[in-house]
Write an enzyme that holds these catalytic residues in place. Structure first.
Site, PDB file in Angstrom:
ATOM      1  CB  SER A   1       1.465  -3.069   0.064  1.00 48.08           C
ATOM      2  OG  SER A   1       0.773  -2.785  -1.134  1.00 48.08           O
TER       3      SER A   1
ATOM      4  CB  SER B   1      -1.263  -2.829  -3.986  1.00 50.07           C
ATOM      5  OG  SER B   1      -0.754  -1.522  -4.059  1.00 50.07           O
TER       6      SER B   1
ATOM      7  CB  THR C   1       5.711   0.179  -3.995  1.00 53.13           C
ATOM      8  OG1 THR C   1       5.621   1.347  -3.186  1.00 53.13           O
ATOM      9  CG2 THR C   1       5.877  -1.037  -3.105  1.00 53.13           C
TER      10      THR C   1
ATOM     11  CE  LYS D   1       6.643   3.840  -6.799  1.00 53.26           C
ATOM     12  NZ  LYS D   1       5.768   5.005  -6.626  1.00 53.26           N
TER      13      LYS D   1
ATOM     14  CG  ASN E   1       3.277   2.977 -10.880  1.00 47.72           C
ATOM     15  OD1 ASN E   1       3.165   2.822 -12.097  1.00 47.72           O
ATOM     16  ND2 ASN E   1       2.304   3.450 -10.142  1.00 47.72           N
TER      17      ASN E   1
ATOM     18  N   GLY F   1      12.563  14.592  -5.289  1.00 47.66           N
ATOM     19  CA  GLY F   1      12.963  13.190  -5.433  1.00 47.66           C
ATOM     20  C   GLY F   1      12.059  12.465  -6.414  1.00 47.66           C
ATOM     21  N   GLY F   2      12.077  11.142  -6.314  1.00 44.52           N
ATOM     22  CA  GLY F   2      11.326  10.306  -7.256  1.00 44.52           C
ATOM     23  C   GLY F   2       9.832  10.569  -7.218  1.00 44.52           C
TER      24      GLY F   2
END
Ligand code: ATR
Length: 271
Positions: A15, A17, A62, A66, A87, A130-131
């Protein structure tokens, strides 16, 4: 005291982030610490409880948590309600958890502000039901495109997803093989096909001359869908790096009330 935030997912080691939020904190002078949590597949709720119990102020959530985060929170923003996924978790003063979803705002800002692609009046093909696709539909429709066509390998899922948003704008669901009678200004990839280096089987000719493609996924190398876009003659074939940074900026704003600048962070992350 330094406020604690983190991203939770599984896997989580790649990630970006933490790096993005560290850059935002440095830029804005906000006193925060932002870590990563490898979520327990069997006990996501326990992980969140522990983080909040230890004084955590907010989480990014993530894959694959979610939808579970959506179930867990005590209240949800309108975006989160429509997305069916959360999220961003904000720990409120009273300890309640508020769920939001910044993915769609991230995509729209990347397209409109960073790249100057106005969505109003455009014909958009969104591949996948999808999501990931559901998460961006409300912010997309709020920009008043002429139409969003959701095309999915499993047609019924596209039809069902479109049904959820008919009050929000012009949207319909079709099977992948029926995705166009008229070409599109923008083709967005919301499938997970890229995880195995594949591109969904979309017909050539679905992109207008001068049209753009957007892969919601990002990797250091051009993704399979970016390569596909270039082969189709897209004027721009974008990947999801800008969306990633923009959704992070919106989460940062929700937590801190300060809007960081995204351009230098995107530039820094681009290999
Ligand atoms: P996410 O939450 O990441 O969107 P998901 O809910 O599992 O993940 O949805 C994955 C999406 O990618 C689905 O739309 C899936 O199509 P199906 O509904 O027909 O399964 C789509 N997808 C995955 N691999 C694909 C492939 N190789 N070609 C076309 N579509 C694919």
């Amino acid at each position: 005291m330094t406020d604690k935030y983190a991203v939770i997912g599984n896997p989580i080691e790649h990630s970006k982030s933490p790096q993005i939020h560290a850059a935002f904190a440095e830029q804005t002078g906000e006193d925060i610490e932002y870590g990563r949590i490898l979520g327990d597949m069997e006990d996501f709720y326990g992980d969140v409880r522990d983080f909040v119990g230890a004084g955590g102020k907010g989480l990014n959530v993530t894959v694959p948590f979610k939808e579970r985060a959506w179930q867990l929170v005590n209240e949800r923003s309108e975006l989160a309600r429509h997305a069916g996924a959360v999220n961003t978790i904000i720990v409120l003063e009273n300890g309640r958890l508020r769920g939001d979803n910044t993915d769609g705002i991230g995509l729209v800002r990347d397209l409109e502000q960073n790249h100057g692609f106005g969505l109003e009046g455009k014909r958009i093909l969104l591949i996948g039901a999808g999501g990931a696709s559901r998460g961006i539909l409300l912010p997309l429709l709020e920009k008043h495109p002429q139409e969003v066509v959701i095309a999915n390998r499993t047609e019924s899922k596209a039809v069902d997803l479109a049904q959820l948003f008919t009050e929000q704008g012009q949207v319909r669901g079709v099977g992948l093989e029926h995705e166009h009678d008229e070409p599109f200004d923008l083709v967005i990839n919301g499938t997970s096909a890229g995880l195995s280096g594949k591109v969904p089987e979309i017909s050539a000719g679905c992109l207008k001359p001068g049209g753009w493609t957007y892969d919601m996924m990002y990797s250091n190398e051009p993704t399979a869908f970016v390569r596909w876009g270039l082969e189709q003659g897209a004027a721009k074939a974008l990947d999801g790096l800008g969306m990633l940074v923009e959704q992070a900026a919106e989460s940062f704003f929700l937590w801190r009330g300060v809007r960081p600048e995204t351009a230098p962070v995107i530039r820094h992350l681009r290999p």
